[in-house]
Motif scaffolding. Structure first.
Motif, PDB file in Angstrom:
ATOM      1  N   GLN A   1      -1.790 -98.140  82.469  1.00 60.45           N
ATOM      2  CA  GLN A   1      -0.668 -98.929  81.949  1.00 60.45           C
ATOM      3  C   GLN A   1      -0.110 -98.268  80.682  1.00 60.45           C
ATOM      4  O   GLN A   1       1.107 -98.161  80.524  1.00 60.45           O
ATOM      5  CB  GLN A   1      -1.131-100.350  81.659  1.00 60.45           C
ATOM      6  CG  GLN A   1      -0.034-101.269  81.200  1.00 60.45           C
ATOM      7  CD  GLN A   1      -0.563-102.674  80.961  1.00 60.45           C
ATOM      8  OE1 GLN A   1      -1.735-102.964  81.149  1.00 60.45           O
ATOM      9  NE2 GLN A   1       0.320-103.559  80.541  1.00 60.45           N
ATOM     10  N   ARG A   2      -0.996 -97.840  79.778  1.00 60.28           N
ATOM     11  CA  ARG A   2      -0.546 -97.214  78.534  1.00 60.28           C
ATOM     12  C   ARG A   2       0.180 -95.900  78.802  1.00 60.28           C
ATOM     13  O   ARG A   2       1.183 -95.595  78.181  1.00 60.28           O
ATOM     14  CB  ARG A   2      -1.741 -96.971  77.612  1.00 60.28           C
ATOM     15  CG  ARG A   2      -1.363 -96.356  76.270  1.00 60.28           C
ATOM     16  CD  ARG A   2      -2.540 -96.226  75.336  1.00 60.28           C
ATOM     17  NE  ARG A   2      -3.474 -95.218  75.816  1.00 60.28           N
ATOM     18  CZ  ARG A   2      -4.760 -95.188  75.501  1.00 60.28           C
ATOM     19  NH1 ARG A   2      -5.287 -96.118  74.735  1.00 60.28           N
ATOM     20  NH2 ARG A   2      -5.540 -94.241  75.961  1.00 60.28           N
ATOM     21  N   SER A   3      -0.323 -95.120  79.766  1.00 64.48           N
ATOM     22  CA  SER A   3       0.249 -93.798  80.022  1.00 64.48           C
ATOM     23  C   SER A   3       1.401 -93.822  81.015  1.00 64.48           C
ATOM     24  O   SER A   3       2.140 -92.837  81.105  1.00 64.48           O
ATOM     25  CB  SER A   3      -0.835 -92.860  80.564  1.00 64.48           C
ATOM     26  OG  SER A   3      -1.217 -93.253  81.873  1.00 64.48           O
TER      27      SER A   3
ATOM     28  N   GLU B   1      -1.150 -88.156  78.747  1.00 61.84           N
ATOM     29  CA  GLU B   1      -0.892 -88.545  77.359  1.00 61.84           C
ATOM     30  C   GLU B   1      -1.081 -87.379  76.390  1.00 61.84           C
ATOM     31  O   GLU B   1      -0.642 -87.448  75.251  1.00 61.84           O
ATOM     32  CB  GLU B   1      -1.837 -89.672  76.942  1.00 61.84           C
ATOM     33  CG  GLU B   1      -1.583 -90.975  77.650  1.00 61.84           C
ATOM     34  CD  GLU B   1      -2.494 -92.076  77.162  1.00 61.84           C
ATOM     35  OE1 GLU B   1      -1.994 -92.962  76.443  1.00 61.84           O
ATOM     36  OE2 GLU B   1      -3.694 -92.051  77.482  1.00 61.84           O
TER      37      GLU B   1
ATOM     38  N   HIS C   1      -0.456 -88.208  70.204  1.00 59.77           N
ATOM     39  CA  HIS C   1      -0.064 -88.651  71.543  1.00 59.77           C
ATOM     40  C   HIS C   1       1.210 -87.904  71.910  1.00 59.77           C
ATOM     41  O   HIS C   1       2.097 -87.727  71.072  1.00 59.77           O
ATOM     42  CB  HIS C   1       0.178 -90.166  71.512  1.00 59.77           C
ATOM     43  CG  HIS C   1       0.348 -90.790  72.851  1.00 59.77           C
ATOM     44  ND1 HIS C   1       1.524 -90.731  73.553  1.00 59.77           N
ATOM     45  CD2 HIS C   1      -0.521 -91.507  73.608  1.00 59.77           C
ATOM     46  CE1 HIS C   1       1.387 -91.378  74.685  1.00 59.77           C
ATOM     47  NE2 HIS C   1       0.146 -91.860  74.748  1.00 59.77           N
TER      48      HIS C   1
ATOM     49  N   LEU D   1      -5.194 -95.759  68.592  1.00 61.91           N
ATOM     50  CA  LEU D   1      -5.374 -96.426  69.872  1.00 61.91           C
ATOM     51  C   LEU D   1      -6.247 -97.657  69.664  1.00 61.91           C
ATOM     52  O   LEU D   1      -7.121 -97.665  68.797  1.00 61.91           O
ATOM     53  CB  LEU D   1      -6.047 -95.480  70.873  1.00 61.91           C
ATOM     54  CG  LEU D   1      -5.306 -94.172  71.151  1.00 61.91           C
ATOM     55  CD1 LEU D   1      -6.108 -93.301  72.109  1.00 61.91           C
ATOM     56  CD2 LEU D   1      -3.919 -94.437  71.699  1.00 61.91           C
TER      57      LEU D   1
ATOM     58  N   GLY E   1      -5.877-101.249  75.070  1.00 59.05           N
ATOM     59  CA  GLY E   1      -5.045-100.298  75.798  1.00 59.05           C
ATOM     60  C   GLY E   1      -3.692-100.071  75.153  1.00 59.05           C
ATOM     61  O   GLY E   1      -2.803 -99.484  75.764  1.00 59.05           O
ATOM     62  N   GLY E   2      -3.538-100.498  73.925  1.00 53.59           N
ATOM     63  CA  GLY E   2      -2.278-100.300  73.211  1.00 53.59           C
ATOM     64  C   GLY E   2      -2.417 -99.246  72.130  1.00 53.59           C
ATOM     65  O   GLY E   2      -3.444 -98.577  72.004  1.00 53.59           O
ATOM     66  N   TRP E   3      -1.378 -99.132  71.336  1.00 52.58           N
ATOM     67  CA  TRP E   3      -1.365 -98.177  70.238  1.00 52.58           C
ATOM     68  C   TRP E   3      -0.475 -98.724  69.133  1.00 52.58           C
ATOM     69  O   TRP E   3       0.354 -99.605  69.345  1.00 52.58           O
ATOM     70  CB  TRP E   3      -0.860 -96.817  70.706  1.00 52.58           C
ATOM     71  CG  TRP E   3       0.528 -96.895  71.305  1.00 52.58           C
ATOM     72  CD1 TRP E   3       0.845 -97.150  72.599  1.00 52.58           C
ATOM     73  CD2 TRP E   3       1.764 -96.764  70.608  1.00 52.58           C
ATOM     74  NE1 TRP E   3       2.195 -97.188  72.765  1.00 52.58           N
ATOM     75  CE2 TRP E   3       2.796 -96.942  71.553  1.00 52.58           C
ATOM     76  CE3 TRP E   3       2.116 -96.509  69.287  1.00 52.58           C
ATOM     77  CZ2 TRP E   3       4.143 -96.882  71.217  1.00 52.58           C
ATOM     78  CZ3 TRP E   3       3.451 -96.442  68.951  1.00 52.58           C
ATOM     79  CH2 TRP E   3       4.453 -96.624  69.896  1.00 52.58           C
TER      80      TRP E   3
END
Length: 160
Positions: free
Chosen positions: A52-54, A59, A134, A142, A146-148
């Motif tokens: 989901q993040r990528s 990345e 990133h 991070l 799963g976020g940043w």
């Protein structure tokens, strides 16, 4: 045995009887199956967070410039040869979704990897507190969900 000469048997070869009928493996007593390798990577829920993040793309973007499908979780804190029991090992903050080419380069170039936050020395810090470069978002922290978030307070040391 003499050194340098041909090999010679001390005892003569003897004929052996063939195995009798019914003396082989018994039904239900099959030979031991080889053990299947234990999966030690991130669990499926963490892999879903990485995807989901990528968005499914690399990345790291070192070689592929973010244009290759992400297939590997790249551990920032290495698991080591025997694996690890560190609970942080398989978290979203400790892994980046990477293509095979970029992941291989991270493993082969430790100095560059530590400088960019792609690798963290074991026992040194928590992955949520170490900024990482990133490919899309620049320097970020991070998180476990799963976020940043942007690493506004961080400026990398540039060698002079």
């Amino acid at each position: 045995m003499r050194r340098g000469g041909p090999l010679q048997r001390i005892t003569p070869l003897t004929a052996k009887k063939p195995m009798g009928r019914g003396q082989g493996l018994k039904p239900g007593k099959a030979a031991a199956k080889p053990k299947r390798a234990r999966r030690t990577g991130p669990p499926t829920d963490v892999m879903a967070l990485l995807a989901q993040r990528s968005g499914g793309w690399c990345e790291l973007g070192i070689v592929c410039l973010g244009n290759a499908a992400a297939v590997d979780p790249s551990h920032r804190i290495a698991k080591g040869m025997g694996g690890t029991r560190d609970p942080r090992s398989n978290t979203a903050a400790n892994n980046m979704h990477a293509c095979r080419t970029c992941h291989d380069l991270v493993e082969r170039s430790p100095a560059e990897s530590y400088a960019n936050g792609w690798k963290i020395r074991r026992g040194q810090a928590d992955p949520t507190t170490v900024p990482v470069r990133h490919w899309v978002h620049g320097w970020v922290y991070l998180d476990e969900a799963g976020g940043w978030r942007p690493a506004l307070d961080y400026s990398p040391e540039v060698p002079s």
